[in-house]
Design a protein around this motif. Structure first.
Motif, mmCIF file in Angstrom:
data_model
loop_
_atom_site.group_PDB
_atom_site.id
_atom_site.type_symbol
_atom_site.label_atom_id
_atom_site.label_comp_id
_atom_site.label_asym_id
_atom_site.label_seq_id
_atom_site.Cartn_x
_atom_site.Cartn_y
_atom_site.Cartn_z
ATOM 1 N N LEU A 45 47.025 -27.653 29.312
ATOM 2 C CA LEU A 45 47.033 -29.086 29.570
ATOM 3 C C LEU A 45 45.605 -29.598 29.615
ATOM 4 N N ILE A 58 47.115 -33.616 38.431
ATOM 5 C CA ILE A 58 47.498 -32.713 39.516
ATOM 6 C C ILE A 58 46.293 -31.838 39.873
ATOM 7 N N LYS A 77 45.068 -28.429 41.604
ATOM 8 C CA LYS A 77 45.636 -27.121 41.926
ATOM 9 C C LYS A 77 44.554 -26.188 42.458
ATOM 10 N N GLY A 107 52.818 -22.995 43.107
ATOM 11 C CA GLY A 107 53.042 -24.282 43.762
ATOM 12 C C GLY A 107 52.293 -24.494 45.072
ATOM 13 N N MET A 155 49.162 -27.586 45.853
ATOM 14 C CA MET A 155 49.072 -28.554 44.747
ATOM 15 C C MET A 155 49.138 -29.985 45.289
ATOM 16 N N GLU A 192 44.446 -30.982 36.212
ATOM 17 C CA GLU A 192 45.164 -31.052 34.923
ATOM 18 C C GLU A 192 45.897 -32.378 34.827
ATOM 19 N N TYR A 230 49.142 -34.393 34.742
ATOM 20 C CA TYR A 230 50.419 -34.093 35.382
ATOM 21 C C TYR A 230 51.572 -34.530 34.490
ATOM 22 N N LEU A 231 52.483 -33.605 34.226
ATOM 23 C CA LEU A 231 53.696 -33.942 33.468
ATOM 24 C C LEU A 231 54.798 -34.312 34.452
ATOM 25 N N PRO A 283 58.714 -31.947 33.215
ATOM 26 C CA PRO A 283 58.664 -30.738 32.385
ATOM 27 C C PRO A 283 59.792 -29.763 32.708
ATOM 28 N N HIS A 289 60.308 -25.628 33.218
ATOM 29 C CA HIS A 289 59.546 -24.404 33.462
ATOM 30 C C HIS A 289 60.173 -23.317 32.600
ATOM 31 N N CYS A 311 63.423 -21.576 34.220
ATOM 32 C CA CYS A 311 63.386 -21.487 35.694
ATOM 33 C C CYS A 311 63.184 -22.871 36.306
ATOM 34 N N GLN A 356 64.527 -25.229 40.777
ATOM 35 C CA GLN A 356 63.766 -24.739 41.924
ATOM 36 C C GLN A 356 63.784 -25.778 43.019
ATOM 37 N N HIS A 410 59.378 -24.894 45.014
ATOM 38 C CA HIS A 410 58.799 -23.765 44.274
ATOM 39 C C HIS A 410 59.510 -22.446 44.531
ATOM 40 N N GLU A 468 53.955 -18.223 31.920
ATOM 41 C CA GLU A 468 54.698 -19.439 32.270
ATOM 42 C C GLU A 468 54.175 -20.626 31.465
ATOM 43 N N GLU A 494 50.599 -20.608 33.957
ATOM 44 C CA GLU A 494 49.936 -19.454 34.577
ATOM 45 C C GLU A 494 50.578 -18.168 34.085
ATOM 46 N N THR A 509 62.351 -29.781 35.935
ATOM 47 C CA THR A 509 61.906 -29.271 37.244
ATOM 48 C C THR A 509 62.181 -30.249 38.390
#
Ligand code: MV4
Length: 444
Positions: free
Chosen positions: A131, A156, A158, A165, A168, A200, A202-203, A206, A208, A229, A232, A235, A275, A287, A435
């Motif tokens: 990103l 975002i 991080k 997560g 963040m 980054e 931020y989406l 999105p 995962h 995934c 969630q 996280h 990921e 990541e 997500t």
């Protein structure tokens, strides 16, 4: 091949490793805390060593005690499982320095991927899209504002030592940025002893999507299918599936190539996961996890490969068993936790008074629990992983609904009823989720 593997873990993953060892003719050594004296990993391993009091810091996280246990039992390798010491480069290094193989990548790779800002650079240098964001750690508030202007809001923040997560912060405008940056950095320093922050774009919606890879000493990297995934809560994954309803054959090919390039760039050995965030047909590296993951069974079901055995073989310097795994069918996993969804997912430790595990066609249950087992309050609350496999998503969904209905767990609260509701949701059934799904779902 290794003769004796010590498993530096507990619960279902310790059992999973013991099973792989047994099938490979390798002796297994369990370690356990005083709270786990009646645990199944202690009973099922060939040998077991008590390594200390219940608290993780005194047992499953205590490096000298674990290395000593390996030395007194003459273990030639240590499997860290997931969590605990699985991504601790110092631990991996100390294993190697003690003449014991660490079943995982080399310590340099753990460091390179464990530092999330450094991982972004490594991945970008390998030609895989990341990103838009800061080139590394942001030094102060002014730089944060500059970078955010370049990237465009929302952004975002991080923690470079974070991941999964923790630490963040989403920022929607420059007015919030200075304060958020300082708070994020202080929090990261407290949580990880490293206040480094990167930024980054931020989406908002999105998916995962993660790709399983396996690396070998001969340089070969095998990629498997993706896992979705996106379901969630805070996280914590509740449900994972493979293939993703959102991934086309073309995107799958591209993601697998990207993941392979990342793994190749760091000469990756063993089981790893890359990921990605996927939105509107675009994908971005998020990541890399340098361990076997909780949700590895969904990849096993659709590839028919025992990933634990492959991971052990790879760490022992052997060549891949299967260069091109065929991906067939559909698998879904529900993580059954001893938590109460009605009480903000509060942990629900205590005695399991009744335990009936579902079975039948296409059902797999990975669990360390049994009737009469007391879930200790010291560790994570995973009781069982329920995996349903079918020829297609529809069949896997039907089997999962049926199996959740058969699962009887009494004495503690569980997430089963919540997972039954997710499986009845029409958006979920249509494969139409990202997500943010659980947020909306819990507010319905
Ligand atoms: C993001 C994101 C949107 N944009 N990064 C959450 C876990 C951690 N590994 C990173 N996470 C996110 N990073 C950018 N640039 C959204 C999330 C995110 C998320 C990711 C996967 C699954 C669930 C999630 C829930 C909220 C936020």
């Amino acid at each position: 091949m290794f003769k004796r593997i010590l498993i530096a873990n507990r619960g279902e993953i310790a059992l999973r490793v013991i099973r792989a060892c047994r099938e490979m003719g390798i002796n297994s050594v369990a370690v356990y805390s005083q709270a786990d004296k009646d645990a199944l990993h202690v009973k099922f391993a060939d040998e077991a060593v008590c390594i200390g009091p219940p608290r993780s810091s005194d047992s499953y996280l205590n490096i000298p005690r674990i290395i000593s246990a390996a030395e007194i039992t003459s273990a030639d390798a240590i499997h860290p499982g997931y969590g605990f010491l699985a991504e601790n480069a110092q631990f991996a290094e100390m294993c190697i320095d003690s003449g014991i193989a660490f079943i995982g990548p080399d310590p340099d790779t753990i460091v390179r991927m464990g530092d999330k800002a450094l991982a972004r650079k490594t991945v970008a240098d390998a030609g895989v899209s990341i990103l838009p964001g800061s080139a590394g750690i942001i030094k102060d508030e002014n730089e944060a504002v500059e970078q955010a202007e370049l990237v465009g809001y929302p952004v975002i923040l991080k923690a470079t030592a974070g991941g999964g997560g923790k630490g963040m912060r989403v920022v929607h405008s420059s007015t919030d940025l200075s304060r958020s940056f300082t708070m994020a950095s202080v929090e990261a320093e407290m949580a990880f002893g490293n206040g480094g922050i990167y930024l980054e774009r931020y989406l908002e919606h999105p998916r995962h999507i993660e790709i399983q890879v396996m690396g070998y000493e001969d340089g070969s990297i095998i990629s498997y299918g993706e896992r979705d995934c996106s379901i969630q809560r805070r996280h914590q994954k509740l449900l994972e599936e493979s293939p993703s309803p959102a991934v086309t054959p073309e995107l799958r090919k591209t993601l697998r190539e990207a993941a392979t390039n990342v793994a190749r760039a760091v000469k990756y050995i063993g089981a790893g996961t890359i990921e990605f965030l996927v939105e509107g047909g675009e994908f971005f590296f998020m990541e890399m996890n340098t361990r076997i993951q909780v949700e590895h069974p969904v990849s096993e079901m659709v590839s028919q490969v025992d990933l634990l055995k492959e991971q052990i073989r790879a760490s022992a310097g052997e060549k891949p068993g299967n260069l091109n795994p065929r991906l067939e069918g559909h698998a879904i996993e529900c993580r059954i936790n001893a938590e109460d969804p009605e009480r903000g997912f509060m942990p629900s430790p205590g005695k399991i008074t009744a335990f009936h595990v579902p079975g039948g066609m296409g059902i797999r249950v990975d669990t360390h629990a049994y009737a009469g087992y007391i879930i200790p309050p010291y560790y994570d609350s995973l009781i069982a992983k329920l995996i349903a496999f079918g020829a297609d998503r529809q069949e896997a969904l039907m089997r999962m609904r049926r199996a959740l209905d058969e699962f009887i767990i009494e004495g503690v609260s569980t997430t089963i009823s919540l997972q039954e509701k997710i499986l009845r949701d029409s958006q979920f059934a249509d494969g139409n989720f990202d997500t943010t799904f659980m947020e909306h779902f819990l507010n319905k």
